[in-house]
Design a protein around this motif. Structure first.
Motif, PDB file in Angstrom:
ATOM      1  N   THR A 464      15.465   6.987  -3.926  1.00 24.68           N
ATOM      2  CA  THR A 464      14.719   6.250  -4.827  1.00 24.68           C
ATOM      3  C   THR A 464      14.676   4.535  -3.493  1.00 24.68           C
ATOM      4  OG1 THR A 464      15.299   7.061  -6.689  1.00 24.68           O
ATOM      5  CG2 THR A 464      15.161   4.940  -6.702  1.00 24.68           C
ATOM      6  N   GLN A 465      15.127   3.548  -3.295  1.00 20.34           N
ATOM      7  CA  GLN A 465      15.388   2.271  -1.904  1.00 20.34           C
ATOM      8  C   GLN A 465      13.553   2.867  -1.809  1.00 20.34           C
ATOM      9  OE1 GLN A 465      18.824   1.476  -0.996  1.00 20.34           O
ATOM     10  NE2 GLN A 465      19.946   2.748  -1.583  1.00 20.34           N
ATOM     11  N   GLU A 466      13.471   3.705  -0.931  1.00 18.84           N
ATOM     12  CA  GLU A 466      12.196   4.021   0.176  1.00 18.84           C
ATOM     13  C   GLU A 466      11.379   3.395  -0.427  1.00 18.84           C
ATOM     14  OE1 GLU A 466      13.066   6.819   2.984  1.00 18.84           O
ATOM     15  OE2 GLU A 466      13.844   4.603   4.176  1.00 18.84           O
ATOM     16  N   ILE A 467      10.930   4.872  -1.600  1.00 20.64           N
ATOM     17  CA  ILE A 467       9.812   4.893  -2.877  1.00 20.64           C
ATOM     18  C   ILE A 467       9.546   3.522  -3.226  1.00 20.64           C
ATOM     19  CG2 ILE A 467       8.304   5.502  -4.900  1.00 20.64           C
ATOM     20  CD1 ILE A 467      10.767   8.362  -4.215  1.00 20.64           C
ATOM     21  N   PHE A 468      10.803   2.529  -3.997  1.00 18.84           N
ATOM     22  CA  PHE A 468      10.311   1.805  -4.659  1.00 18.84           C
ATOM     23  C   PHE A 468       9.890   0.512  -3.647  1.00 18.84           C
ATOM     24  CE2 PHE A 468      12.838  -2.066  -6.591  1.00 18.84           C
ATOM     25  CZ  PHE A 468      11.904  -2.886  -7.482  1.00 18.84           C
ATOM     26  N   SER A 469      10.122   0.566  -2.387  1.00 23.24           N
ATOM     27  CA  SER A 469      10.205  -0.248  -0.712  1.00 23.24           C
ATOM     28  C   SER A 469       8.805  -0.216  -0.755  1.00 23.24           C
ATOM     29  CB  SER A 469      11.184  -0.572   0.216  1.00 23.24           C
ATOM     30  OG  SER A 469      12.366  -0.649  -0.460  1.00 23.24           O
ATOM     31  N   PHE A 470       8.257   1.102  -0.508  1.00 24.13           N
ATOM     32  CA  PHE A 470       7.106   1.361  -0.205  1.00 24.13           C
ATOM     33  C   PHE A 470       6.263   1.435  -0.986  1.00 24.13           C
ATOM     34  CE2 PHE A 470       3.657   4.169   1.596  1.00 24.13           C
ATOM     35  CZ  PHE A 470       3.791   4.325   2.322  1.00 24.13           C
ATOM     36  N   LEU A 471       6.670   1.299  -2.549  1.00 27.47           N
ATOM     37  CA  LEU A 471       5.655   1.404  -3.402  1.00 27.47           C
ATOM     38  C   LEU A 471       5.206  -0.372  -3.471  1.00 27.47           C
ATOM     39  CD1 LEU A 471       3.352   1.488  -5.946  1.00 27.47           C
ATOM     40  CD2 LEU A 471       5.542   1.159  -6.855  1.00 27.47           C
ATOM     41  N   ILE A 472       6.329  -1.339  -3.329  1.00 24.85           N
ATOM     42  CA  ILE A 472       6.505  -3.022  -3.191  1.00 24.85           C
ATOM     43  C   ILE A 472       5.052  -3.469  -2.360  1.00 24.85           C
ATOM     44  CG2 ILE A 472       7.157  -5.220  -3.216  1.00 24.85           C
ATOM     45  CD1 ILE A 472       7.154  -3.686  -6.304  1.00 24.85           C
ATOM     46  N   SER A 473       5.807  -3.320  -0.444  1.00 23.51           N
ATOM     47  CA  SER A 473       4.496  -2.619   0.091  1.00 23.51           C
ATOM     48  C   SER A 473       3.124  -3.133   0.378  1.00 23.51           C
ATOM     49  CB  SER A 473       5.185  -2.186   1.772  1.00 23.51           C
ATOM     50  OG  SER A 473       7.031  -2.466   1.734  1.00 23.51           O
ATOM     51  N   LEU A 474       3.130  -2.326  -0.764  1.00 30.48           N
ATOM     52  CA  LEU A 474       1.491  -0.964  -0.334  1.00 30.48           C
ATOM     53  C   LEU A 474       0.856  -2.391  -1.627  1.00 30.48           C
ATOM     54  CD1 LEU A 474       1.343   3.028  -0.802  1.00 30.48           C
ATOM     55  CD2 LEU A 474       0.256   0.912   0.905  1.00 30.48           C
ATOM     56  N   ILE A 475       1.589  -2.823  -2.690  1.00 27.29           N
ATOM     57  CA  ILE A 475       1.121  -3.451  -3.579  1.00 27.29           C
ATOM     58  C   ILE A 475       0.793  -5.281  -3.451  1.00 27.29           C
ATOM     59  CG2 ILE A 475       1.246  -4.701  -5.536  1.00 27.29           C
ATOM     60  CD1 ILE A 475       3.122  -2.761  -6.287  1.00 27.29           C
ATOM     61  N   PHE A 476       1.450  -5.622  -2.143  1.00 22.04           N
ATOM     62  CA  PHE A 476       1.753  -6.479  -1.158  1.00 22.04           C
ATOM     63  C   PHE A 476       0.264  -6.372   0.007  1.00 22.04           C
ATOM     64  CE2 PHE A 476       6.239  -8.461  -0.604  1.00 22.04           C
ATOM     65  CZ  PHE A 476       6.451  -8.324  -2.038  1.00 22.04           C
ATOM     66  N   ILE A 477       0.313  -5.134   0.268  1.00 22.14           N
ATOM     67  CA  ILE A 477      -1.324  -5.364   1.023  1.00 22.14           C
ATOM     68  C   ILE A 477      -2.249  -5.419   0.439  1.00 22.14           C
ATOM     69  CG2 ILE A 477      -2.352  -3.529   2.650  1.00 22.14           C
ATOM     70  CD1 ILE A 477       0.412  -2.985   3.685  1.00 22.14           C
ATOM     71  N   TYR A 478      -2.932  -4.442  -0.862  1.00 25.65           N
ATOM     72  CA  TYR A 478      -3.744  -3.958  -1.444  1.00 25.65           C
ATOM     73  C   TYR A 478      -4.127  -5.543  -2.099  1.00 25.65           C
ATOM     74  CZ  TYR A 478      -6.534  -3.082  -5.788  1.00 25.65           C
ATOM     75  OH  TYR A 478      -7.104  -3.103  -6.389  1.00 25.65           O
ATOM     76  N   GLU A 479      -2.642  -6.056  -2.850  1.00 30.78           N
ATOM     77  CA  GLU A 479      -3.243  -7.613  -3.495  1.00 30.78           C
ATOM     78  C   GLU A 479      -4.171  -8.754  -2.440  1.00 30.78           C
ATOM     79  OE1 GLU A 479      -3.161  -8.544  -6.426  1.00 30.78           O
ATOM     80  OE2 GLU A 479      -2.764  -6.762  -7.070  1.00 30.78           O
TER      81      GLU A 479
END
Length: 856
Positions: A464-479
């Protein structure tokens, strides 16, 4: 292998009941005798124990269950290859033949196991071993023939046995040893036609397998292991050992008291008897500690199974009383309050304050600017700086774990954006809605702390931690790129531009070179930050200077690109909006005190109660990051001795966040990377005792002053408004991209996604790649990718984006209940293991981002 049926089976060759007895060719036990061991067998046994696998208090009742668990651990620790598991499993479950079976089998001979499962040439030469020649002469054996010896018949009812299995397997790369201590003794099978032979339950199992080698005799290795288990001190230590190191230490004591006779000419009996006083003196030293009366504190920690109870206070263990965990946190931590002040009188604490100040200020400015963009300046840099300072001061004074650094993070920014969009689309006052979320947040945290709900963090795995982290990293890059595209849309590349354009408060028409300069500022900030981060591992300048440059890479990058922007005065770039002094970011829309019933119109009553739902979402986000951060800081290998307080810290963080909404300030959480950086900066390393050895953690300066002063300095930074207003937003976008990219480096999921495009021969030597079949590893990665896609879709649809934490938390039951039906326990251990370790040297280009699986 037996001659009659040509079948592989385990054959009993010796046993130890006070003395050693060896089995002759005719199935008759030889004379009991003192054990003697070869020098090489002891050396090889020590090597095997040091590198071997130890399973303590295994709750298995059958040999098949023990073998399965042992082989899984062999694979997990890299002792054997996964493809050899089934073959070895069948071997360990082969029939056990005893002395009474020799006559029925005709005769037996040792064999070498191959990968195909077929036996090969004999393991040993066909001539009998030395002990068989000396003590198993015909006519000198037991008068009882094929039955047990007289000593075994007199064994007490509470005796427990050790089963030692040794053999040669050609396909193994090196000798492997497995030592198993069962939680309850395992009953052995007893034939009905042999009722006079007592059945001794097995408590210990030792498995020794390996390839053929000129200096290794596996029979002698087995004799050495069995003799070791028959020795009184080691046997006692084997019952009480809590880890492999204790067993190895006891084995070293056994070797210290063992005599080696050099191969001189035949000594006389008198010469051998002269060694008896030496042996007695060695035995006196060996037995004296064990015969001493144990301390009462030791007896209190001894459980009924012969092991030691875990007497360490577990902060996540439930007391069963209302607010019992909170009371225990206070009793554990507050008596050390004075030392939290005095321990700060150290130069290392001063250097940590300077470093952590910039580590806390940079994201506060970055997130503050982005928060202002997302909320139309209803909250911005001023509110975030003041909130970080005020809540940081209170947490440093009252928190149970002052090493934690509270601040704003990516997940909270995602929620603020989603809630602002929800309020805007439904005609609600966003800043007032946050007040009601704050009220519900306080109620939720009081209920959770009252019923000791922090124990739920145990169920949140790396999956769960890695899914959460990967999602936030993707949001950072996308934004980051989304904002850059917006700048190019507002200021496209044209052949001709209008030169009479009003720039205040924002340009009314496209301006030349604005988009290109913004791209340069963003890319330059990102590249400089990445380069300086890696600079600490370069060969330039002394090590301490490299470390300082690397640690301050982000503020240095910001400073460089701000200077570049200042030098190009003819080109417009959007700057960070910072109010002067202690004023709110948008004075025309709100003040410092937010009325719960509404600022410009009545707040709907239904939304007052419906705010419980988004409050639950905020609770999940803060709970996830804060509690997992505390778990990382509290790892035993960090040697944090004053303890943590999950319940007290959670109550403080969420309670302060709930109150902060009344003043229109953001709620915060314990930030993972900043907290780990803080702990690392306060860690004292001892010098390596031997050349090439890694430095060890000596202590951690656990105190409250560094966090307190950092928070005060962040608060004073609000007076830097005129300076901060010169920072272009494009520079902050570069830092946002930097945080997204660097966060990916510590996520195993990202590494496994890259392995989808690499041939197997290029996979790294890590458990999840080498000890799990490749297609199974990709299947596990696929389940996480599916979860990521679902979360991204939920996040992208504005009407349901607030449900993002709910969807995320569903990955917990998915991991605990569904994945075990698809994957084996060993595979889940390799793929979902929490193997992040403290990293201080950073010699291999790794830092705090590689240690944590949570987003920045």
């Amino acid at each position: 292998m037996d001659e009659k049926n040509q079948e592989l089976q385990w054959m009993e060759t010796a046993r130890w009941v006070r003395l050693e007895e060896n089995l002759g060719k005719d199935g008759i036990w030889g004379r009991p005798h003192l054990s003697y061991l070869t020098f090489w067998s002891l050396l090889e046994l020590q090597k095997a124990f040091a590198k071997g696998t130890v399973l303590l208090d295994l709750p298995e009742k059958s040999l098949a269950g023990v073998a399965s668990q042992l082989l899984d651990r062999f694979i997990f620790e890299g002792q054997i290859q996964p493809q050899d598991r089934e073959n070895l499993f069948r071997v360990l479950l082969l029939k056990h033949s005893h002395a009474r079976d020799v006559e029925a089998l005709g005769s037996v001979k040792p064999a070498v196991l191959t990968r195909s499962g077929d036996p090969s040439q004999p393991l040993l030469p066909q001539h009998p071993s030395l002990e068989t020649e000396l003590f198993c002469d015909q006519g000198e054996g037991s008068a009882e023939g094929h039955s047990s010896s007289a000593m075994l018949g007199k064994s007490p009812q509470d005796w427990e046995a050790t089963l030692v299995l040794v053999g040669c397997a050609r396909f193994l790369e090196r000798p492997v040893l497995g030592f198993v201590r069962l939680k309850e003794p395992m009953e052995t099978e007893q034939k009905p036609e042999e009722p006079e032979e007592p059945a001794v339950p097995v408590r210990f199992l030792i498995v020794l397998l390996g390839p053929e080698a000129p200096n290794i005799d596996y029979t002698q290795l087995g004799r050495a292991a069995a003799t070791l288990m028959s020795e009184r001190v080691f046997r006692t230590d084997a019952y009480l050992a809590q880890n492999k190191e204790m067993l190895v230490h006891s084995l070293e004591g056994f070797l210290d008291c063992s005599l080696v006779l050099p191969p001189t000419d035949t000594p006389s009996k008198d010469a051998l008897l002269s060694l008896v006083p030496v042996q007695k003196e060695l035995l006196k030293r060996r037995y004296l500690p064990s015969s001493a009366k144990p301390e009462p504190s030791f007896l209190k920690g001894l459980d009924l199974n012969g092991g030691l109870e875990d007497t360490q206070d577990d902060p996540l263990q439930r007391t069963g009383r209302l607010f019992g965990g909170l009371v225990r946190d206070i009793r554990r931590r507050y008596p050390r309050y004075l030392s939290d002040i005095t321990d700060a009188l150290n130069p290392q604490v001063l250097s940590a304050i300077i470093f952590i100040y910039f580590a806390a200020l940079s994201p506060a400015i970055t997130f503050g600017g982005l928060l202002g963009e997302k909320t139309h300046n209803l909250m911005g840099v001023s509110e975030l700086l003041i909130s970080t300072a005020a809540q940081g001061i209170l947490f440093s004074l009252l928190g149970a774990q002052p090493l934690l650094v509270v601040g704003f993070s990516g997940p909270l920014l995602v929620f603020e954006e989603a809630f602002f969009s929800f309020c805007k689309s439904n005609g609600l006052e966003y800043i007032v809605g946050r007040v009601w979320i704050g009220f519900w947040l306080i109620l939720l945290v009081v209920l959770v702390v009252a019923f000791e709900g922090s124990f739920l963090v145990r169920f949140i795995s790396r999956y769960t931690q890695e899914i959460f982290s990967f999602l936030i990293s993707l949001i950072f890059i996308y934004e980051t790129f989304s904002k850059l595209v917006t700048i190019f849309q507002d200021h496209p590349l044209l052949e001709n531009y209008d030169h009479n354009v009003t720039r205040i408060p924002k340009p009314q028409a496209p301006l030349p070179n604005t988009a290109l300069l913004s791209l340069v500022l963003m890319a330059g900030t990102f590249l400089f930050a990445m380069m300086l981060r890696k600079f600490k591992n370069s060969s330039y300048f002394p090590g301490k200077l490299r470390r300082v440059i690397g640690d301050f890479g982000v503020p240095i990058s910001i400073l460089i690109m701000v200077m570049v922007d200042a030098l190009i005065q003819d080109t417009y770039t959007q700057k960070l909006s910072v109010p002067k002094g202690l004023t709110v970011s948008n004075t025309s829309a709100r003040g410092w005190l937010i009325h719960p019933l509404g600022l410009y119109k009545p707040f709907p009553i239904w939304m007052m109660f419906a705010s419980a739902l988004p409050a639950l979402l905020v609770f999940i986000l803060i709970f996830l990051e804060s509690q997992i951060t505390t778990l990382i800081i509290s790892k035993p290998e960090r040697k944090v001795v004053k303890g943590s307080g999950f319940h007290l810290d959670l109550l403080l963080v969420m309670g302060m966040g709930g109150v902060a909404t009344l003043f229109g300030m953001p709620w915060l959480s314990a930030t993972t990377v900043r907290s780990v950086t803080h702990a690392n900066a306060l860690t004292v390393m001892s010098k390596a005792s031997t050349p090439g050895a890694a430095a060890q953690i000596q202590e951690v300066k656990e105190q409250r002053i560094s966090g307190l002063l950092v928070s005060v300095l962040v608060g004073l930074s609000i007076l830097m408004g005129p300076i901060l207003s010169h920072i272009p937003l494009a520079v902050l976008f570069g830092i946002f991209l930097y945080m997204g990219v660097t966060s990916l480096s510590g996520i195993q999921l990202f590494d496994r996604i890259l392995l989808l495009f690499k041939p197997r021969k290029y996979h790294p030597d890590v458990p999840y790649a080498k000890r799990v079949r490749t297609w199974r590893m990709h299947l596990f990665t696929g389940t996480q990718i599916i979860c990521l896609v679902v979360l991204w879709v939920v996040r992208s649809i504005k009407t349901i984006s607030l449900a993002l934490p709910f969807i995320l938390i569903l990955t917990v039951p998915l991991r605990r209940f569904l994945l075990p039906l698809i994957f084996q326990n060993l595979e889940l251990q390799c793929l979902d293991a929490d193997n992040g370790k403290p990293n201080f040297d950073e010699e291999n280009g790794q830092d705090e981002y590689d240690e944590v699986a949570m987003p920045v």
